[in-house]
Design an enzyme around this catalytic site. Structure first.
Site, PDB file in Angstrom:
ATOM      1  N   GLY A 128       0.775  -1.237   0.000  1.00 24.14           N
ATOM      2  CA  GLY A 128       0.000   0.000   0.000  1.00 24.14           C
ATOM      3  C   GLY A 128       0.803   1.283   0.000  1.00 24.14           C
ATOM      4  CG  ASP A 129       3.446   4.521   1.769  1.00 23.23           C
ATOM      5  OD1 ASP A 129       3.641   5.088   0.677  1.00 23.23           O
ATOM      6  OD2 ASP A 129       3.781   5.021   2.858  1.00 23.23           O
ATOM      7  CG  LEU A 130       6.828  -1.461  -2.250  1.00 22.93           C
ATOM      8  CD1 LEU A 130       7.143  -2.099  -0.905  1.00 22.93           C
ATOM      9  CD2 LEU A 130       6.494  -2.528  -3.275  1.00 22.93           C
ATOM     10  CG  ASN A 134       7.670   2.903   3.981  1.00 26.28           C
ATOM     11  OD1 ASN A 134       8.029   3.501   4.992  1.00 26.28           O
ATOM     12  ND2 ASN A 134       6.562   3.217   3.329  1.00 26.28           N
TER      13      ASN A 134
END
Length: 221
Positions: A128-130, A134
């Protein structure tokens, strides 16, 4: 809900403070740990806010655990309190993958990350927030963090969007096409039968993205 740290946690420093969550480095049971606490939203009805934070805390903890079972390095979870909206997890000491952009090892790490994402998607997990921010590199080992926007899904579209998000974060880098191919090679090696369909959808999303960018430039110009 209390905004205090879990009992026994001594704050060392703040790592991140955003609209959705606060992340602190703490000492807990003689260990350095990360405490992620979801922020209360004053504009929401309290009961609804508590329900949302509780469900998102449980979901993130579950995703972290499921990813680890799928063979993907993620922080180890020590304790979860859905009612208070916090997770205590292991602290991964290292540097972000983003900080290694331009280094000789960066392309190799990109391929490894592609393989890790393939494992996630094979397990029905979408991050979802690659982004490279991260991903933590510690002694040459990659660990994916922050599943706060993640979900369980086997939808081809969502998996392709996951990849598009990451590849978009690399697009401005020198040698982007080689980095993209390295990522896709890693992905194909672990994503299984759905890899071809996800890549095909990724190409469709890229075309849509280019069209939108072209239209924006035309209107601005």
């Amino acid at each position: 809900m209390s905004s205090l740290l879990p009992q026994g946690c001594n704050k060392i420093r703040a790592i991140y403070q955003g609209a959705e969550a606060v992340i602190d480095l703490c000492e807990w049971m003689s260990m350095r740990v990360v405490v992620k606490t979801r922020v209360a939203k004053g504009y929401r009805v309290r009961e609804l806010d508590e329900s949302i934070r509780r469900s998102r805390t449980v979901r993130e903890a579950s995703l972290l655990s499921s990813a680890k079972k799928a063979g993907v390095n993620t922080p180890f979870i020590y304790h979860v309190n859905p009612m208070e909206g916090w997770i205590i997890m292991s602290y991964i000491e290292g540097e972000s993958l983003r900080s290694l952009q331009g280094s000789n090892v960066f392309p190799r790490f990109i391929r490894v990350l592609g393989e890790m994402v393939g494992r996630l998607h094979s397990a029905g997990i979408v991050h979802g927030d690659l982004t490279s921010a991260n991903v933590i590199v510690s002694n040459g080992v990659l660990t994916i963090i922050d599943f706060g926007l993640g979900e369980y899904s086997n939808e081809v579209e969502k998996k392709a969007e996951d990849m598009y998000t990451f590849l978009s974060s690399l697009r401005a880098l020198l040698g982007y096409e080689k980095l993209k191919e390295a990522f896709l090679e890693g992905y194909r090696s672990s994503a299984g039968e759905s890899a071809d369909r996800v890549e095909a959808r990724l190409r469709e999303i890229e075309k849509r993205g280019r069209y939108v960018e072209k239209e924006l430039r035309r209107r601005i110009g």
